[in-house]
Design an enzyme around this catalytic site. Structure first.
Site, PDB file in Angstrom:
ATOM      1  N   SER A 175      -8.879 -28.140  48.481  1.00  0.00           N
ATOM      2  CA  SER A 175      -8.728 -28.314  47.039  1.00  0.00           C
ATOM      3  C   SER A 175      -9.669 -27.451  46.204  1.00  0.00           C
ATOM      4  O   SER A 175      -9.406 -27.199  45.029  1.00  0.00           O
ATOM      5  CB  SER A 175      -8.945 -29.784  46.666  1.00  0.00           C
ATOM      6  OG  SER A 175     -10.238 -30.228  47.052  1.00  0.00           O
ATOM      7  N   ASP A 197     -14.592 -34.009  38.268  1.00  0.00           N
ATOM      8  CA  ASP A 197     -14.166 -35.344  38.694  1.00  0.00           C
ATOM      9  C   ASP A 197     -15.142 -35.838  39.761  1.00  0.00           C
ATOM     10  O   ASP A 197     -16.250 -35.313  39.884  1.00  0.00           O
ATOM     11  CB  ASP A 197     -12.712 -35.335  39.189  1.00  0.00           C
ATOM     12  CG  ASP A 197     -12.482 -34.406  40.386  1.00  0.00           C
ATOM     13  OD1 ASP A 197     -13.454 -34.061  41.075  1.00  0.00           O
ATOM     14  OD2 ASP A 197     -11.312 -34.042  40.630  1.00  0.00           O
ATOM     15  N   HIS A 209     -15.040 -32.596  42.556  1.00  0.00           N
ATOM     16  CA  HIS A 209     -14.958 -31.158  42.304  1.00  0.00           C
ATOM     17  C   HIS A 209     -15.810 -30.701  41.126  1.00  0.00           C
ATOM     18  O   HIS A 209     -15.794 -31.339  40.068  1.00  0.00           O
ATOM     19  CB  HIS A 209     -13.499 -30.770  42.039  1.00  0.00           C
ATOM     20  CG  HIS A 209     -12.565 -31.191  43.119  1.00  0.00           C
ATOM     21  ND1 HIS A 209     -11.825 -32.364  43.049  1.00  0.00           N
ATOM     22  CD2 HIS A 209     -12.252 -30.617  44.308  1.00  0.00           C
ATOM     23  CE1 HIS A 209     -11.100 -32.486  44.154  1.00  0.00           C
ATOM     24  NE2 HIS A 209     -11.342 -31.439  44.930  1.00  0.00           N
TER      25      HIS A 209
END
Length: 367
Positions: free
Chosen positions: A52, A342, A345
């Site tokens: 991600s 978040d 990340h």
């Protein structure tokens, strides 16, 4: 025939000169890059595999995975405020790498349905949120495993040959920069959080398992034509807000056990990459340390201009990530004050500071 007057001719000449100047300026700026490369070094494309941190939208249509973020407030600071599937408020390292090398501003996802054939020659992203070196990691997250990313790369080569021919394809593959970012989900989620692998392996054995997977993957892309390969080590994952909340006690401290495990894995990975460099002819394989610079940002965030380093900007900032960070959550007043977007990340601002520094430090190892 009616000839123009001298004044209109002069005006036309001035207009043409101006347009020429604009074209020249655009061409010059297009070739500018922050990372300085020798005149004889050509980097036609950037090709990225990973999780991600690098995903630019490959998971968007995988409805079975929770590792998706093609909805607000993700992308709120991206061009046009569009949630593209990047796990961030804006651009991610894939984009900044391509931009720093003077190739293009954004690195598109290979699975983007709007991907133009011309984009293939300058690079794409194969990364998938939730992926790992361990196949079980990707399976658990419902993401595209490393084997799947490899298959997409093989498809990419076929399409590239159809578009630019075999000779140009071989040039692109041998001269492009390949970046791999994996390992965080393996250590964080598959080993510690779910205990799925902790029951089978002790940490040294699991690290060996991950490094062996990484090594096999690098050999495979080498056989397919990759020569300049950069592999990122894992970050101090014990310091992300999500883990601080779950395992950091009342004070939400960094989980040293997680960080120690990542350092242990990184050390083994670095040694294996050095060994591969000696074994694979004409390869330039570099280990990129992100652990140290990120830990410095996490621990000394005010030095970098941040006010908050233990919570994310989305919602409470303690646990929200992917599907749990959505349009129902409020975001912080000023994202530039935050290290994390978040619960897992970093913000675009952190990537913007980190990527140029990393590239400048290791670029010589890839030439």
């Amino acid at each position: 025939m009616k000839f123009p007057s001298s004044s209109s001719s002069s005006s036309s000449s001035s207009s043409s000169s101006f347009l020429l100047s604009v074209v020249v300026l655009v061409v010059i700026c297009k070739s500018c890059e922050s990372v300085k490369l020798p005149a004889d070094v050509s980097v036609p494309a950037v090709l990225v595999f990973g999780d991600s941190i690098m995903d630019t939208g490959n998971n968007n249509n995988k409805l079975a995975t929770s590792a998706r973020c093609n909805f607000s407030p993700y992308g709120k600071d991206f061009k046009g405020g569009i949630p593209t599937g990047r796990f961030c408020n804006g651009k991610v390292p894939s984009d900044y790498i391509a931009e720093e090398l003077g190739i293009k501003e954004f690195l598109p996802a290979y699975l983007d349905p709007n991907l133009e054939p011309d984009e293939l020659g300058t690079g794409v992203c194969f990364a998938s949120g939730g992926a790992g070196y361990d196949p079980l990691t990707s399976e658990t997250a419902g993401s595209i495993p490393l084997s799947g990313q490899l298959q997409m790369f093989k498809e990419y080569i076929v399409k590239l040959k159809e578009h630019v021919g075999e000779n140009r394809t071989n040039f692109i593959l041998s001269n492009s920069f390949f970046f791999i970012v994996l390992g965080t989900n393996d250590i964080s989620n598959t080993y510690f959080l779910s205990h799925l692998r902790e029951l089978q392996y002790d940490l040294p054995a699991y690290s060996d398992f991950l490094v062996n997977s990484a090594s096999n993957f690098l050999k495979e892309i080498y056989e397919l034509g990759a020569r300049r390969i950069a592999v990122f080590g894992g970050p101090p994952v014990g310091c992300v807000p999500y883990h601080r909340t779950l395992s950091g006690g009342r004070e939400r401290k960094c989980i040293q056990k997680y960080n120690d495990a990542m350092m242990f894995f990184n050390d083994k990975l670095m040694k294996e990459l050095h060994s591969l460099n000696q074994k694979l002819p004409n390869s330039r394989i570099a280990y990129l340390d992100v652990y140290s610079p990120l830990l410095d940002i996490f621990q000394n965030h005010q030095k970098y201009g941040y006010e908050v380093a233990d919570r994310g900007c989305c919602g409470t900032g303690t646990l929200e990530v992917a599907l749990t960070c959505n349009h129902l959550d409020a975001t912080c007043p000023n994202v530039l004050d935050y290290v994390f977007w978040d619960g897992f990340h970093p913000t675009e601002s952190v990537y913007k500071k980190l990527v140029p520094k990393i590239l400048q430090e290791y670029i010589n190892q890839l030439q």
